[in-house]
Design a protein around this motif. Sequence first.
Motif, PDB file in Angstrom:
ATOM      1  N   ILE A 124       0.824  -1.202   0.000  1.00  0.00           N
ATOM      2  CA  ILE A 124       0.000   0.000   0.000  1.00  0.00           C
ATOM      3  C   ILE A 124       0.862   1.257   0.000  1.00  0.00           C
ATOM      4  O   ILE A 124       0.519   2.265  -0.634  1.00  0.00           O
ATOM      5  CB  ILE A 124      -0.964  -0.013   1.202  1.00  0.00           C
ATOM      6  CG1 ILE A 124      -1.853  -1.274   1.166  1.00  0.00           C
ATOM      7  CG2 ILE A 124      -1.845   1.229   1.202  1.00  0.00           C
ATOM      8  CD1 ILE A 124      -2.661  -1.446  -0.104  1.00  0.00           C
ATOM      9  N   LEU A 125       1.996   1.230   0.686  1.00  0.00           N
ATOM     10  CA  LEU A 125       2.932   2.350   0.624  1.00  0.00           C
ATOM     11  C   LEU A 125       3.314   2.649  -0.820  1.00  0.00           C
ATOM     12  O   LEU A 125       3.457   3.813  -1.215  1.00  0.00           O
ATOM     13  CB  LEU A 125       4.192   2.016   1.436  1.00  0.00           C
ATOM     14  CG  LEU A 125       5.351   3.016   1.341  1.00  0.00           C
ATOM     15  CD1 LEU A 125       4.986   4.355   1.966  1.00  0.00           C
ATOM     16  CD2 LEU A 125       6.604   2.443   2.001  1.00  0.00           C
ATOM     17  N   ASN A 126       3.457   1.593  -1.617  1.00  0.00           N
ATOM     18  CA  ASN A 126       3.861   1.739  -3.022  1.00  0.00           C
ATOM     19  C   ASN A 126       2.671   1.772  -3.973  1.00  0.00           C
ATOM     20  O   ASN A 126       2.779   1.400  -5.138  1.00  0.00           O
ATOM     21  CB  ASN A 126       4.842   0.630  -3.390  1.00  0.00           C
ATOM     22  CG  ASN A 126       6.205   0.869  -2.765  1.00  0.00           C
ATOM     23  OD1 ASN A 126       6.980   1.679  -3.250  1.00  0.00           O
ATOM     24  ND2 ASN A 126       6.470   0.195  -1.646  1.00  0.00           N
ATOM     25  N   LYS A 127       1.531   2.228  -3.418  1.00  0.00           N
ATOM     26  CA  LYS A 127       0.335   2.525  -4.215  1.00  0.00           C
ATOM     27  C   LYS A 127      -0.134   1.341  -5.037  1.00  0.00           C
ATOM     28  O   LYS A 127      -0.536   1.476  -6.193  1.00  0.00           O
ATOM     29  CB  LYS A 127       0.574   3.746  -5.102  1.00  0.00           C
ATOM     30  CG  LYS A 127       0.924   5.003  -4.314  1.00  0.00           C
ATOM     31  CD  LYS A 127       1.102   6.201  -5.224  1.00  0.00           C
ATOM     32  CE  LYS A 127       1.515   7.442  -4.439  1.00  0.00           C
ATOM     33  NZ  LYS A 127       0.510   7.863  -3.457  1.00  0.00           N
ATOM     34  N   GLY A 128      -0.075   0.152  -4.410  1.00  0.00           N
ATOM     35  CA  GLY A 128      -0.637  -1.032  -5.042  1.00  0.00           C
ATOM     36  C   GLY A 128       0.315  -1.798  -5.936  1.00  0.00           C
ATOM     37  O   GLY A 128      -0.085  -2.803  -6.531  1.00  0.00           O
ATOM     38  N   LYS A 129       1.576  -1.369  -6.014  1.00  0.00           N
ATOM     39  CA  LYS A 129       2.559  -2.066  -6.854  1.00  0.00           C
ATOM     40  C   LYS A 129       3.475  -2.933  -5.992  1.00  0.00           C
ATOM     41  O   LYS A 129       3.890  -2.538  -4.914  1.00  0.00           O
ATOM     42  CB  LYS A 129       3.405  -1.070  -7.641  1.00  0.00           C
ATOM     43  CG  LYS A 129       2.648  -0.313  -8.713  1.00  0.00           C
ATOM     44  CD  LYS A 129       3.590   0.616  -9.474  1.00  0.00           C
ATOM     45  CE  LYS A 129       2.838   1.395 -10.557  1.00  0.00           C
ATOM     46  NZ  LYS A 129       3.733   2.333 -11.283  1.00  0.00           N
TER      47      LYS A 129
END
Length: 354
Positions: free
Chosen positions: A239-244
Amino acid sequence: MPKIIYTLLILLLFASCNSETKIPTPTADTYFPPLTGTNWEKKSIADLNWKQSAVQPLLDYLQIKNTKSFMILVNGRIVMENYFNGHTATTNWYWASAGKTLTATLTGIAEQEGFINLDTKVSTYLGNNWTGLALNKENLITAKHLLTMTSGLEDLDNGYCVTADCLTYKADAGTRWAYHNVYVKLQDVIARATNQTWPTYFNTKLRDKIGMNGNWITVDNNSVYTSTTRSMARFGLLILNKGKWNNNIILNENYCNTATTTSQNINQGYGYLWWINGKNSYQLPQSQLQFLGSIIPTAPNDMFMALGKNDQKIYVVPSKNMVIIRMGNAADNSNLALSDFDEILWQKISALYQ
């Protein structure tokens, strides 16, 4: 599920001024641990120029506050990983309501795959009479209302019950924010729409893709996730990496951004089953009171959180590329999620780098 506390002490706590942390934003590339095995890159306190003298006070505080595990990731690398009271890296523990964010994530995945639409009424997926409401009121409730805790259903009188006879009318959907266990119906919506069991869809689309372990268990009317601490950290890193995850898109960035920001105009401190720090006001469960200021004044303003009963925590701080995990028993007696433990814990954390 934060607990409303009516004492003057807590009111003063939550009304206090925000205190933004000052750690510089890391510049190293984000690291993702392998999907299998135990290898996970680390970064030392010394490498980050943090204060070694602040480590032991933090660990002492965690120990006396009934903690079982604690982790800090910076740019995906482990900076601290500590276990207490016989808990280990391979021990599963329950997420409690911190696991609501897993349901929010799967809802976004189901939408991006075309199985559901957030603006579609829930009865489209579950059929009529899934609540005890008159049909004209039931049909006002969409999947988005379940994600944002704005279903309008009675939130106190029926406890955690989510059978139709317990889901009674309080207000029209979208007009009232109230923390409610009815969010779990999203798991039924996804299972019906995908023609798969909830655990199967979850494991295929999220768990296995980021190397998590864990299982869903049913406790009364709750669907509760259990996993290792590292698995919880993997989810926070996603989630920190916006779903990636590496270069793989697990959850689309637009949904991830929307889920982790204010989702409606009633409670600024709530997204899609995520708690949002740093807003001008917020609302807590079991009350319609509005509290002024940030939920955790000592924590970064851009932080968002998964919070669960007995102080299960995922803190995500985008500006610092940081994920922090806490699992354990209640820090101070039994509480739903939020207490002064959060504020003091962040004082201890920020002492590492201020």
